[in-house]
Design an enzyme around this catalytic site. Structure first.
Site, PDB file in Angstrom:
ATOM      1  N   SER A 142      35.853  44.475  41.292  1.00 45.07           N
ATOM      2  CA  SER A 142      36.794  45.542  40.972  1.00 45.07           C
ATOM      3  C   SER A 142      37.282  45.366  39.547  1.00 45.07           C
ATOM      4  O   SER A 142      37.308  44.245  39.018  1.00 45.07           O
ATOM      5  CB  SER A 142      37.997  45.493  41.928  1.00 45.07           C
ATOM      6  OG  SER A 142      39.034  46.362  41.501  1.00 45.07           O
ATOM      7  N   TYR A 155      44.594  40.537  46.172  1.00 45.15           N
ATOM      8  CA  TYR A 155      43.414  41.363  45.917  1.00 45.15           C
ATOM      9  C   TYR A 155      42.779  40.988  44.578  1.00 45.15           C
ATOM     10  O   TYR A 155      41.560  40.812  44.476  1.00 45.15           O
ATOM     11  CB  TYR A 155      43.808  42.838  45.916  1.00 45.15           C
ATOM     12  CG  TYR A 155      42.644  43.802  45.837  1.00 45.15           C
ATOM     13  CD1 TYR A 155      42.018  44.262  46.987  1.00 45.15           C
ATOM     14  CD2 TYR A 155      42.178  44.271  44.607  1.00 45.15           C
ATOM     15  CE1 TYR A 155      40.964  45.154  46.923  1.00 45.15           C
ATOM     16  CE2 TYR A 155      41.127  45.157  44.534  1.00 45.15           C
ATOM     17  CZ  TYR A 155      40.524  45.601  45.693  1.00 45.15           C
ATOM     18  OH  TYR A 155      39.474  46.490  45.618  1.00 45.15           O
TER      19      TYR A 155
END
Length: 253
Positions: A142, A155
């Site tokens: 990401s 995350y």
């Protein structure tokens, strides 16, 4: 199910979103695809919808559970006898974890267990098949591996770890197996009905240098390239696919 020359790809987290988009794209390109997910109903529905005439198989796998991963890979071996590509896409998508001082160890471990450890376990048990085929691995990281909003530590850590895991595995597994990462930015994974009901704002699109928010197909096309023969000299890399938004200098006015 597989012919002698058919290529087989395993996509985790394939019941919906980006994973489902990758599976659909690979099926259209002639790959045989194993869709893996913890959501059995959604996974089987995806297979029925995307490949009503065959060419796809759903396997229920919890990527954070090693016994589940081992069983899933054994199913792939027994059904297909080979594996040419592994796409480690499964993950807990919500980046918000609340203030760090209130983040429980259980929640931290849950996110890392799925997003990072899951890719390790899937790769570990897929390596024997991938070595036989001289295949490739793509890890879904990401843009949050390199930039953050507040309260997204778990995350971000998991996705940053995936980028590091990618180049480490590329060096360890080469030249038999190539390993790369894809780091998406804003990808609208909602259904057409959801998008029609709650459309994105013009500014959502304009803030991207490419002029729009991303789509699952954008990511799927890049994954197809990375696991294809055309990228044979590409390994250990992290490809950012975010419409250019992370390259813009933004200052408060």
């Amino acid at each position: 199910m597989a012919s002698k020359d058919a290529r087989v790809a395993l996509v985790t987290g394939a019941a919906q979103g980006i994973g489902r988009g990758i599976a659909a794209d690979l099926l259209a390109r002639g790959w045989l695809v194993v869709l893996a997910d913890v959501k059995a109903a959604e996974g089987n529905d995806a297979v029925d919808t995307l490949a009503p005439d065959g060419g796809a198989l759903f396997v229920e796998i919890d990527v954070s559970d090693e016994s589940s991963v081992e069983a899933g890979l054994e199913t792939v071996r027994s059904q297909f006898g080979r594996l040419d590509a592994l796409v480690n896409n499964a993950g807990i998508a919500d980046p918000e974890n609340g203030p760090l001082e209130q983040l429980s160890l259980e929640e931290w471990n849950k996110r890392l267990g799925t997003n990072l450890t899951g890719a390790f376990l899937m790769s570990k048990h897929a390596v024997p098949l991938l070595r036989e085929s001289r295949g490739s691995i793509v890890n879904m990281a990401s843009t949050r591996a390199a930039q953050s909003e507040p309260h997204t530590e778990a995350y971000a850590a998991s996705k940053g770890g995936l980028v590091a895991l990618t180049h480490a595995m590329a060096v360890s597994f080469g030249p038999e197996i190539r390993v790369n990462a894809v780091s998406p930015g804003w990808i609208d994974t909602r259904s057409e009905a959801e998008q029609d009901q709650d459309p994105l704002r013009p500014i959502d699109h304009r803030q991207h240098a490419a002029g729009r928010v991303g789509r699952p197909q954008d990511v799927a096309s890049l994954v197809a390239f990375l696991i294809g023969e055309e990228s044979g000299f590409v390994t250990g890399q992290n490809y950012v696919i975010d419409g250019g938004i992370s390259r813009q200098m933004i200052y408060a006015e």
